[in-house]
Design a protein around this motif. Structure first.
Motif, PDB file in Angstrom:
ATOM      1  N   GLY A  37       0.739  -1.136  -0.165  1.00  0.00           N
ATOM      2  CA  GLY A  37       0.178  -0.172   0.117  1.00  0.00           C
ATOM      3  C   GLY A  37       0.891   1.206   0.224  1.00  0.00           C
ATOM      4  O   GLY A  37       0.194   2.235   0.084  1.00  0.00           O
ATOM      5  N   TYR A  80      -3.429  -2.491   2.004  1.00  0.00           N
ATOM      6  CA  TYR A  80      -2.582  -1.718   3.034  1.00  0.00           C
ATOM      7  C   TYR A  80      -2.273  -2.679   3.982  1.00  0.00           C
ATOM      8  O   TYR A  80      -2.963  -3.264   4.683  1.00  0.00           O
ATOM      9  CB  TYR A  80      -3.298  -0.609   3.069  1.00  0.00           C
ATOM     10  CG  TYR A  80      -2.304   0.258   3.931  1.00  0.00           C
ATOM     11  CD1 TYR A  80      -1.381   1.356   3.377  1.00  0.00           C
ATOM     12  CD2 TYR A  80      -2.211   0.374   5.361  1.00  0.00           C
ATOM     13  CE1 TYR A  80      -0.738   2.234   3.851  1.00  0.00           C
ATOM     14  CE2 TYR A  80      -1.425   1.069   6.165  1.00  0.00           C
ATOM     15  CZ  TYR A  80      -0.679   2.207   5.554  1.00  0.00           C
ATOM     16  OH  TYR A  80       0.310   2.767   6.217  1.00  0.00           O
ATOM     17  N   LEU A  92      -3.567   5.968   1.469  1.00  0.00           N
ATOM     18  CA  LEU A  92      -3.059   4.792   0.783  1.00  0.00           C
ATOM     19  C   LEU A  92      -3.727   4.889  -0.555  1.00  0.00           C
ATOM     20  O   LEU A  92      -4.765   5.626  -0.880  1.00  0.00           O
ATOM     21  CB  LEU A  92      -3.615   3.203   1.238  1.00  0.00           C
ATOM     22  CG  LEU A  92      -5.048   3.118   1.411  1.00  0.00           C
ATOM     23  CD1 LEU A  92      -5.526   1.732   0.769  1.00  0.00           C
ATOM     24  CD2 LEU A  92      -5.645   3.593   2.475  1.00  0.00           C
TER      25      LEU A  92
END
Length: 602
Positions: free
Chosen positions: A235, A536, A549
């Protein structure tokens, strides 16, 4: 079948060398291409199953293009009896098409697959160490360079005009070849794996040593540039437009499990040869790496570290900083990336193009709905891209008109048409405006109880349902809203072009967590179309934190009256592997930002 020397009428005493022993050629008619086939020992003796397609007429040194196949495929992937093809990716982009324009075309099966030791060592003793090294600079990349040099020594390839292209596995190798340019990664002893990491760069010459070789251009199609991030995204990789490109290696990311499993099994026996266990070759320990990654978290052990080091150092163009920083022999690159490709998405091309351009490399970049599923690979889209790729190669190889070294992005559509194409000199200029949505509506996820977000949106499952092809993922109203989500009404139409950014304020219970957002376009009837998704890996202390992210990105038209739904889950199985470590998250606020080429209303 006849030796090439017989076809071109060379006298036995003539100084020009012939093709390697065992290679024979045929020609259906005087106006047809000459096709030569044979098994050729590579630089370390491993036999490679190769074909050479030459234009009809006198055999002279021609500009050589090497067309590299995808993972677990073979030399025939880019071969065709005519320039046209029913496969849009290959239509007017194949052996017949290039030969008709005066190119010599090399297609061969990569080591460890099919006729190049893919059936293992028992059928040919030269295959004892002929296993696959996963597009390694010291092995697969060197194979390409060696075969191209043989053709130069044979007088059928111009040593100063060599280009490479390929898709997926072949695309990743094309990028690695471009990074090495006119240099070869040479291991001290191919029979001693302990020496592999001592490889050094030497000048690329033909096998006789008489000819200096030169790579003129590369056209990678839907490649990886960072194989670590492509298979285990954490991420942090980003295209630099809304979020900076971060540390892709720490922490170890989230496995794209359905893709990794599919490719592992498709490349194994009976048509692929992996280093047998226990494998003492650190460059090719594929089976042990696969088993370890699928065992899951925590990933803090020497085998994981070794796998990541090999993927980073020898199999990923993104990390070749010393090669990228050179000032001579910069190979022009035309990267064709698919942002609906959920194996090698937008960031694999854009972030790497940014890195190359920062060092003065000539780079052309195109993003579209192509590549691995869920990409649709429509004829209307590939027709434009292949025309550009041909023009790019014809310039650098044949002296045709120069191409624009620009960045383009095409909007994805769910019908047979191609969407609007946007073009700018640089990627960051394509979508200069922003559309933002915020919410303080509290949502929660729990790794133990979250419903799988994507069984119907898993790219491998989508391909299985559509005859091996990608498709728009559209879920009926009853299938949506299984997990926490935020809904944002679209009050005016706009186009997403690039990577959305998600900002989350969270309270975490646990020390390791997987956060898998999905972005949907919900129509007035409640049906939802998947626009993009992300992954992520959070590691750290329990408690409050903020997270930024990027999602994978897309080109997508949002219509007024629709709703943008941002779903959050800790379970996007089977696409992503679910974390072994239990965690729960409360989201107190969210901000979703989307890049767009559309100016805001006055």
């Amino acid at each position: 079948m006849a030796p090439l020397t017989a076809l071109i009428g060379l006298a036995p005493a003539q100084a020009q060398p012939s093709l390697p022993a065992g290679v024979t050629c045929s020609q259906a008619s005087p106006s047809s291409p000459i096709v030569c086939s044979g098994t050729i020992p590579s630089w370390d003796g491993v036999p490679l199953d190769a074909d050479l397609t030459l234009p009809p007429g006198p055999v002279t040194p021609r500009p050589l293009i090497v067309m590299l196949h995808g993972y677990a495929n073979d030399k025939t992937e880019w071969e065709s009896a005519s320039a046209s093809s029913s496969n849009p990716d290959k239509d007017h982009y194949n052996t017949a098409s290039f030969a008709s324009r005066g190119y010599a075309v090399l297609t061969y099966t990569a080591r460890g697959f099919h006729g190049s030791c893919g059936q293992g060592p028992l059928t040919d003793p030269r295959c004892a160490r002929g296993w696959m090294h996963l597009a390694d600079r010291r092995f697969e990349v060197r194979d390409t360079q060696y075969l191209a040099g043989l053709l130069a020594d044979a007088g059928v390839a111009d040593p100063q005009r060599v280009a490479v292209t390929g898709g997926s596995y072949g695309g990743g190798q094309s990028l690695l070849l471009a990074m090495q340019g006119d240099q070869v990664s040479t291991v001290p002893d191919p029979n001693n794996p302990a020496t592999y990491d001592q490889a050094t760069l030497t000048a690329w010459t033909s096998p006789t040593g008489h000819l200096a070789m030169h790579l003129v251009a590369a056209v990678p199609k839907y490649p990886w540039s960072d194989l670590v991030d492509a298979l285990l995204p954490n991420g942090r990789a980003a295209d630099g437009v809304l979020l900076p490109d971060g540390d892709r290696l720490r922490p170890v990311g989230v496995e794209k499990q359905s893709y990794v499993s599919y490719f592992y099994y498709s490349g194994n026996a009976p048509n692929g040869y992996y280093c047998p266990q226990p494998c003492l070759d650190p460059s090719a320990n594929i089976t042990a790496w696969f088993a370890r990654v699928n065992a899951g978290e925590p990933y803090a052990d020497p085998l994981v570290a070794s796998a990541i080091d090999q993927l980073k150092t020898w199999k990923s163009a993104y990390y070749q900083d010393a090669l990228i920083a050179r000032t001579q022999d910069l190979v022009p690159v035309f990267d064709i990336q698919g942002w609906t490709d959920q194996l090698f998405p937008e960031v694999e091309g854009v972030s790497f193009a940014n890195k190359l351009r920062a060092h003065g490399w000539p780079v052309k970049l195109a993003l579209a709905d192509v590549g691995h599923p869920i990409a649709q690979n429509k004829a209307a889209v590939w027709g434009v891209l292949n025309a550009q790729a041909n023009a790019f190669l014809d310039h650098y190889m044949m002296g045709a008109a120069p191409p624009a070294l620009d960045a383009s992005a095409q909007v994805t559509t769910c019908d047979a048409s191609g969407g609007t194409i946007y073009r700018q000199p640089a990627w960051a200029s394509l979508a200069p405006y922003r559309v933002s949505f915020k919410s303080k509506l509290q949502q929660a996820t729990d790794s133990a109880t979250d419903q799988p977000a994507g069984p119907l949106a898993d790219p491998i499952a989508v391909a299985a349902m559509h005859g091996g092809r990608g498709a728009c993922v559209v879920l009926p109203a009853a299938s949506t809203s299984l997990n926490g989500h935020w809904d944002f009404p679209v009050t005016r139409p706009f186009t997403l072009l690039g990577e959305p950014a998600v900002h989350l304020a969270i309270a975490l219970r646990g020390i390791d967590a997987e956060i898998d957002p999905l972005l949907w376009d919900v129509a007035p009837d409640g049906s939802a179309t998947l626009v993009t998704r992300g992954a992520y890996r959070f590691v750290g202390s329990p408690g409050a934190a903020t997270i930024d992210l990027p999602l994978q990105g897309n080109g997508w038209n949002f219509l007024a009256g629709h709703t943008i739904r941002l779903e959050v889950t800790q379970n996007d199985a089977p696409y992503l592997r679910v974390d072994n470590v239990a965690s729960a998250i409360v989201y107190s606020s969210v901000r979703l930002t989307l890049p767009t080429p559309n100016s805001p209303p006055a």
